[in-house]
Design an enzyme around this catalytic site. Structure first.
Site, PDB file in Angstrom:
ATOM      1  N   HIS A   1       0.870  -1.182   0.000  1.00  0.00           N
ATOM      2  CA  HIS A   1       0.000   0.000   0.000  1.00  0.00           C
ATOM      3  C   HIS A   1       0.907   1.232   0.000  1.00  0.00           C
ATOM      4  O   HIS A   1       1.736   1.392  -0.881  1.00  0.00           O
ATOM      5  CB  HIS A   1      -0.925  -0.107   1.222  1.00  0.00           C
ATOM      6  CG  HIS A   1      -2.071   0.859   1.254  1.00  0.00           C
ATOM      7  ND1 HIS A   1      -2.397   1.695   0.222  1.00  0.00           N
ATOM      8  CD2 HIS A   1      -2.987   1.131   2.226  1.00  0.00           C
ATOM      9  CE1 HIS A   1      -3.457   2.420   0.549  1.00  0.00           C
ATOM     10  NE2 HIS A   1      -3.830   2.108   1.767  1.00  0.00           N
TER      11      HIS A   1
ATOM     12  N   HIS B   1      -2.113  -1.891  -9.990  1.00  0.00           N
ATOM     13  CA  HIS B   1      -3.102  -1.364  -9.047  1.00  0.00           C
ATOM     14  C   HIS B   1      -4.330  -2.246  -9.078  1.00  0.00           C
ATOM     15  O   HIS B   1      -4.683  -2.766 -10.137  1.00  0.00           O
ATOM     16  CB  HIS B   1      -3.478   0.075  -9.426  1.00  0.00           C
ATOM     17  CG  HIS B   1      -4.101   0.820  -8.302  1.00  0.00           C
ATOM     18  ND1 HIS B   1      -5.428   0.716  -8.002  1.00  0.00           N
ATOM     19  CD2 HIS B   1      -3.562   1.648  -7.381  1.00  0.00           C
ATOM     20  CE1 HIS B   1      -5.687   1.471  -6.954  1.00  0.00           C
ATOM     21  NE2 HIS B   1      -4.578   2.045  -6.549  1.00  0.00           N
TER      22      HIS B   1
ATOM     23  N   ASP C   1       2.794   5.822  -6.606  1.00  0.00           N
ATOM     24  CA  ASP C   1       4.049   5.712  -5.847  1.00  0.00           C
ATOM     25  C   ASP C   1       5.285   5.664  -6.729  1.00  0.00           C
ATOM     26  O   ASP C   1       6.404   5.735  -6.227  1.00  0.00           O
ATOM     27  CB  ASP C   1       4.015   4.447  -4.973  1.00  0.00           C
ATOM     28  CG  ASP C   1       2.998   4.580  -3.866  1.00  0.00           C
ATOM     29  OD1 ASP C   1       2.945   5.668  -3.265  1.00  0.00           O
ATOM     30  OD2 ASP C   1       2.256   3.623  -3.617  1.00  0.00           O
TER      31      ASP C   1
HETATM   32  N1  CMC Z   1       5.212  -6.311 -10.614  1.00  0.00           N
HETATM   33  C1  CMC Z   1       5.131  -7.501 -11.244  1.00  0.00           C
HETATM   34  N2  CMC Z   1       4.000  -8.203 -11.388  1.00  0.00           N
HETATM   35  C2  CMC Z   1       2.881  -7.683 -10.862  1.00  0.00           C
HETATM   36  C3  CMC Z   1       2.894  -6.442 -10.199  1.00  0.00           C
HETATM   37  C4  CMC Z   1       4.100  -5.759 -10.077  1.00  0.00           C
HETATM   38  N3  CMC Z   1       4.167  -4.580  -9.465  1.00  0.00           N
HETATM   39  N4  CMC Z   1       1.642  -6.176  -9.769  1.00  0.00           N
HETATM   40  C5  CMC Z   1       0.879  -7.204 -10.145  1.00  0.00           C
HETATM   41  N5  CMC Z   1       1.628  -8.110 -10.819  1.00  0.00           N
HETATM   42  C6  CMC Z   1       1.162  -9.334 -11.465  1.00  0.00           C
HETATM   43  C7  CMC Z   1       0.895 -10.421 -10.442  1.00  0.00           C
HETATM   44  O1  CMC Z   1       2.041 -11.204 -10.226  1.00  0.00           O
HETATM   45  C8  CMC Z   1      -0.230 -11.167 -11.088  1.00  0.00           C
HETATM   46  O2  CMC Z   1       0.319 -11.943 -12.109  1.00  0.00           O
HETATM   47  P1  CMC Z   1      -0.298 -13.416 -12.410  1.00  0.00           P
HETATM   48  O3  CMC Z   1      -1.689 -13.160 -12.936  1.00  0.00           O
HETATM   49  O4  CMC Z   1       0.608 -14.018 -13.423  1.00  0.00           O
HETATM   50  O5  CMC Z   1      -0.302 -14.144 -11.106  1.00  0.00           O
HETATM   51  C9  CMC Z   1      -1.061 -10.081 -11.776  1.00  0.00           C
HETATM   52  O6  CMC Z   1      -0.101  -9.041 -12.062  1.00  0.00           O
HETATM   53  C10 CMC Z   1      -2.184  -9.530 -10.910  1.00  0.00           C
HETATM   54  O7  CMC Z   1      -1.615  -9.088  -9.670  1.00  0.00           O
HETATM   55  P2  CMC Z   1      -2.340  -9.185  -8.274  1.00  0.00           P
HETATM   56  O8  CMC Z   1      -1.324  -9.238  -7.199  1.00  0.00           O
HETATM   57  O9  CMC Z   1      -3.387 -10.265  -8.326  1.00  0.00           O
HETATM   58  O10 CMC Z   1      -3.117  -7.802  -8.251  1.00  0.00           O
HETATM   59  P3  CMC Z   1      -3.735  -7.097  -6.989  1.00  0.00           P
HETATM   60  O11 CMC Z   1      -4.857  -6.261  -7.489  1.00  0.00           O
HETATM   61  O12 CMC Z   1      -4.060  -8.085  -5.920  1.00  0.00           O
HETATM   62  O13 CMC Z   1      -2.525  -6.219  -6.443  1.00  0.00           O
HETATM   63  C11 CMC Z   1      -1.056  -4.414  -6.074  1.00  0.00           C
HETATM   64  C12 CMC Z   1      -2.432  -4.846  -6.647  1.00  0.00           C
HETATM   65  C13 CMC Z   1      -0.984  -2.895  -6.113  1.00  0.00           C
HETATM   66  C14 CMC Z   1      -0.922  -4.898  -4.623  1.00  0.00           C
HETATM   67  C15 CMC Z   1       0.057  -5.032  -6.975  1.00  0.00           C
HETATM   68  O14 CMC Z   1      -0.056  -4.550  -8.296  1.00  0.00           O
HETATM   69  C16 CMC Z   1       1.460  -4.756  -6.429  1.00  0.00           C
HETATM   70  O15 CMC Z   1       1.946  -5.513  -5.570  1.00  0.00           O
HETATM   71  N6  CMC Z   1       2.137  -3.667  -6.907  1.00  0.00           N
HETATM   72  C17 CMC Z   1       3.435  -3.306  -6.356  1.00  0.00           C
HETATM   73  C18 CMC Z   1       3.232  -2.542  -5.062  1.00  0.00           C
HETATM   74  C19 CMC Z   1       2.726  -1.132  -5.300  1.00  0.00           C
HETATM   75  O16 CMC Z   1       3.215  -0.415  -6.157  1.00  0.00           O
HETATM   76  N7  CMC Z   1       1.737  -0.739  -4.484  1.00  0.00           N
HETATM   77  C20 CMC Z   1       1.177   0.612  -4.542  1.00  0.00           C
HETATM   78  C21 CMC Z   1      -0.261   0.594  -4.942  1.00  0.00           C
HETATM   79  S1  CMC Z   1      -0.843   2.236  -5.380  1.00  0.00           S
HETATM   80  C22 CMC Z   1      -0.773   3.160  -3.931  1.00  0.00           C
HETATM   81  C23 CMC Z   1      -1.693   2.654  -2.895  1.00  0.00           C
HETATM   82  O17 CMC Z   1      -2.905   2.616  -3.103  1.00  0.00           O
HETATM   83  O18 CMC Z   1      -1.201   2.323  -1.821  1.00  0.00           O
END
Ligand code: CMC
Length: 438
Positions: free
Chosen positions: A276, A315, A371
């Protein structure tokens, strides 16, 4: 069990056929949702529990009705109370946006002046807050200090538990928006072993914050207006983001009818996590680790192999460029004009370029989020990475409070208490220790 599909069918409804029993049910659809409670009638037998929804991480569950913030993740739209984020970032101020989020509409001149005056004159904290902040270890993370000190404010304002009274809610909201920069700045000064700087009520919200962070022996800390403005814009961009993890934490804890300081402290805890608000800190550490443009392909390979994530990308809601990231990318230019260009910018731009063309990221609709670039600005403003999430928290405070205020006035809300699917054992016979260990 009634075959409801035989009865009058509302036009907006979902017909469900339960293949276990052959029964049909008509579930009303309102605002594109069905009520989870309507599923309870769907049972395999009279004694069986009703059908429930399994949704870890609430990926497809609306937890409330809200009129605060609107996001269209596919189109990359973000609006606070109906106003597009781009216009607010360009034409408004953080305190005006805070007013908008809390009150639902833009202030008149009198309302704005009164609001700014109130916030400005509640920036001081009780002297005892200083004593306990001094009690933290020299290397304490400022987010831990912020979370603890905001929670502790509930002990200084026990009247805050009177959440049903609108005037009482108002004063706690003012106090929290006003004191957050003081607590954030003091967390920073503590780590540096520097004396705490008291608020200066003649300064604007962000200029005062910069003064509490960086003032030394000068009579008055004169922040560069362009930097104070850039920080104000960053606060606007972070001010709310509908039902994100920290807003959900504030709402979940607030649903117990606890005071708002305790609820917001929970939000700060949620924001602290690297998935987050902690992502901005993680982005900077990642860029430093990559070090040079030549190392980017190796890094990207590691991400695609699943060894790590490209922090600042992806996201839950945005499947398009995060509109906040666009504005921040532009703000980088204004800040770097004053501070000089952050050398990590080159790596960030190259990473973005490669990722936006790479099939892995394109297929998953992974774009830069808020971010990705904010850390570069914060670093240029002389903040160490540990402080980045504190800045996010200060900006997000009006949003948390707007969500909290909406929650406590929402007659439909109940204590947040999800169900579970129990996967453990049953009816085991307990053997006393002496026997088990014999
Ligand atoms: N780098 C590489 N792969 C990713 C990333 C990333 N940053 N984000 C998602 N993926 C992949 C993930 O591995 C999955 O792949 P697969 O379908 O092959 O398993 C797919 O994309 C979907 O990801 P998810 O984890 O199911 O998506 P989510 O909606 O649960 O997670 C998230 C959203 C923001 C937690 C995630 O994108 C992430 O970990 N990003 C990096 C951390 C980050 O930048 N967070 C800040 C969010 S914005 C500010 C805030 O609101 O706090």
């Amino acid at each position: 069990m009634p075959d409801q599909a035989q009865q009058q069918t509302p036009s907006e409804s979902l017909t469900v056929l339960d293949n276990r029993t052959g029964q049909k049910y008509d579930l009303p659809i309102t605002d594109g949702t069905i009520r989870a409670g309507d599923l309870v009638q769907i049972k395999a037998s009279e004694e069986a529990p009703g059908l429930a929804v399994y949704d870890p991480g609430f990926t497809n569950t609306a937890s409330c009705r809200s009129a605060v913030t609107y996001i269209d993740g596919e189109k990359g739209i973000l609006e606070y109370r109906g106003y597009p984020i781009e216009q607010l970032a360009e034409k408004s101020t953080f305190l005006e946006v805070a007013y908008l989020l809390i009150h639902g509409e833009l202030p008149t001149r009198e309302q704005y002046d009164a609001w700014v005056h109130e916030i400005t004159y509640h920036t001081f904290v009780h002297e005892n807050v200083k004593s306990f902040m001094h009690g933290f270890r020299y290397d304490s993370h400022p987010m831990g200090m912020l979370m603890a000190s905001v929670g502790a404010l509930s002990t200084f304002y026990p009247d805050a538990s009177n959440i049903k009274d609108p005037d009482n809610r108002h004063i706690q909201i003012v106090r929290m928006i006003a004191k957050m920069p003081t607590l954030g700045a003091w967390s920073f000064r503590h780590a540096q072993g520097k004396p705490f700087v008291y608020p200066d009520n003649d300064l604007s919200y962000t200029a005062n914050f910069l003064s509490m962070l960086f003032k030394m022996s000068e009579h008055r800390f004169e922040a560069d207006e362009r930097l104070a403005k850039a920080l104000d814009v960053l606060f606007i961009l972070h001010a709310d983001h509908e039902q994100n993890a920290s807003a959900n934490a504030v709402r979940a804890v607030g649903s117990t009818q606890v005071d708002p300081y305790s609820a917001v402290a929970a939000g700060i805890g949620a924001l602290y996590g690297p998935l987050h608000g902690g992502a901005n800190e993680a982005v900077l550490r990642m860029l430093r680790r990559i070090g040079t443009k030549e190392n980017i392909p190796d890094f990207i390979k590691g991400v695609k192999d699943g060894n790590e994530r490209l922090m600042g990308f992806g996201h839950r809601v945005y499947k398009n460029y995060d509109p906040r990231a666009k504005i921040i990318k532009k703000a980088c230019d204004d800040v770097f004009e004053v501070t000089g260009v952050n050398p990590l910018l080159e790596i960030a731009l190259e990473l973005e370029k490669i990722a936006l063309e790479d099939e892995y990221f394109v297929k998953r609709k992974l774009y830069p989020n808020v971010d990705f670039y904010s850390g570069l600005i914060y670093e240029a403003l002389s903040f160490p990475p540990e402080m980045f999430t504190v800045l996010f928290a200060i900006g997000r405070t009006p949003g948390w409070l707007a969500q909290w205020s909406e929650l406590v006035q929402d007659k439909e809300q109940k204590i947040a208490r999800p169900k579970q699917i129990y996967t453990g054992a049953h009816q085991l016979d307990f053997t006393a220790r002496e026997e088990r260990w014999a």
